[in-house]
Design an enzyme around this catalytic site. Structure first.
Site, PDB file in Angstrom:
ATOM      1  CB  THR A 192      -0.809   0.149   1.169  1.00 20.20           C
ATOM      2  OG1 THR A 192      -1.562  -1.237   1.352  1.00 20.20           O
ATOM      3  CG2 THR A 192      -2.058   1.007   1.298  1.00 20.20           C
ATOM      4  N   GLY A 244      -0.102  -3.119   5.366  1.00 19.17           N
ATOM      5  CA  GLY A 244       0.167  -4.382   5.810  1.00 19.17           C
ATOM      6  C   GLY A 244      -0.932  -5.462   5.828  1.00 19.17           C
ATOM      7  CG  MET A 245      -2.727  -9.715   7.343  1.00 16.83           C
ATOM      8  SD  MET A 245      -2.925 -10.470   5.829  1.00 16.83           S
ATOM      9  CE  MET A 245      -1.183 -11.383   5.799  1.00 16.83           C
ATOM     10  N   GLY A 246      -4.261  -6.342   6.054  1.00 11.77           N
ATOM     11  CA  GLY A 246      -6.098  -5.864   5.991  1.00 11.77           C
ATOM     12  C   GLY A 246      -6.776  -6.338   7.073  1.00 11.77           C
TER      13      GLY A 246
END
Length: 330
Positions: A192, A244-246
């Site tokens: 992102t 990062g990890m959504g």
């Protein structure tokens, strides 16, 4: 009546009479304190911060701000730099596909007024943040998805593009040999660009745009286009963006949480640390993924924190870029 009780009763009676004579006086103290919190130093602005080390994007936004552009125009143009960069396999054109070979883009944008727009599963234009802005300004909606988002983009004059590049096709063919899905911390989690801009007037705007996790399940949408998760701002308080990890970020509504913590008086750094700590507490497997936040308040104070070492953010101020390593838990 004892003297202490008499003083207490007299004081409360006075407050009650004051409220009756001026009902709005009950809110005067809060208003004054809030005003103090939102005061800013003009010499701090304009200011741009963005996730990871995207110096070209932050420079573009920063130079626009220096030339008098407003925060919303600057943040849109800033993230567009990465959306157009085919070398960046996590944003825009050339982004890594899902497991079925579809390159899909997600983005959102917020203006100082609190207005917002978003698109998800966009397949035919790289300018996802700009399409999100059109959703915000040209429709009564906040989010458009899939075929509807692509059709809307064409109707708004965006050109139809092929997002799959030769290099991303080759990487996909190589992935198909083993079909392993295990995101690499700070690489495939590096998915992102989130940006916050404060213009010379002290107004804040933000944008967040991504092609999502590499080789995700077809149809998966992460935190990036979700207002309150990938991005949130309140022009009287500050703003935050995530990367990062959504899935972990969405479940914590992390960016909204950070802004609310700043509203309560926490510094941007304290708020980012609290948001990461909540993600860690809620996810026993936290060492297997990355999650990171950056935030800025109306004073121009910046904060950043992440789970794993390796995340950094870029700040553009006074004509120069600075890549700043984030604090981390592990």
């Amino acid at each position: 009546m004892k003297r202490r009780h008499f003083i207490t009763k007299s004081t409360l009676s006075y407050v009650g009479l004051s409220l009756l004579s001026n009902p709005l006086s009950a809110f005067t103290i809060n208003t004054l304190n809030f005003s103090e919190m939102t005061q800013h130093k003009s010499d701090m602005f304009p200011l741009t911060i963005a996730t990871w080390n995207f110096p070209n994007a932050s420079k573009k936004a920063g130079e626009l701000l220096a030339n008098g552009a407003n925060a919303l125009d600057a943040v849109e143009q800033g993230v567009m730099v990465e959306e157009a960069d085919v070398r960046n396999t996590t944003v825009g054109k050339g982004g890594a596909p899902d497991r079925d070979g579809n390159v899909t883009l997600d983005a959102c944008i917020m203006s100082p007024s609190g207005n917002a727009g978003a698109v998800v599963y966009l397949k035919h234009t790289s300018k996802a943040a700009s399409v999100a802005r059109k959703v915000m300004e040209e429709t009564p909606h906040v989010m458009l998805a899939g075929e509807g988002a692509d059709l809307f983009a064409l109707q708004q004059g965006f050109e139809k593009e092929e997002l799959f590049t030769e290099s991303s096709k080759e990487a996909y063919k190589k992935w198909l040999e083993k079909k392993e899905y295990k995101p690499i911390i700070n690489i495939e989690n590096h998915d992102t660009i989130g940006m916050l801009c404060i213009d010379k007037n002290g107004d804040i705007a933000g944008a967040c745009t991504s092609s999502g996790l590499s080789y995700k399940i077809n149809g998966r949408v992460g935190d990036s286009p979700i207002i309150g998760s990938g991005l949130f701002l309140d022009n009287e308080v500050g703003g935050a963006v995530a990367t990062g990890m959504g899935e972990a970020i969405m479940k914590s509504v992390g960016s909204f949480l950070i802004v609310e913590l700043m509203r309560q008086g926490k510094s941007p750094q304290e708020a980012c640390e609290e948001a990461i700590n909540r993600i860690i507490k809620a996810n026993p497997n936290y060492k297997e993924f990355q999650a990171a936040f950056i935030a800025v308040n109306k004073k121009g104070e910046i904060g950043s924190h992440c789970i794993q070492k390796g995340f950094s953010y870029v700040k553009y101020q006074d004509g120069k870029n600075e890549n700043i390593p984030s604090s981390y838990n592990f």
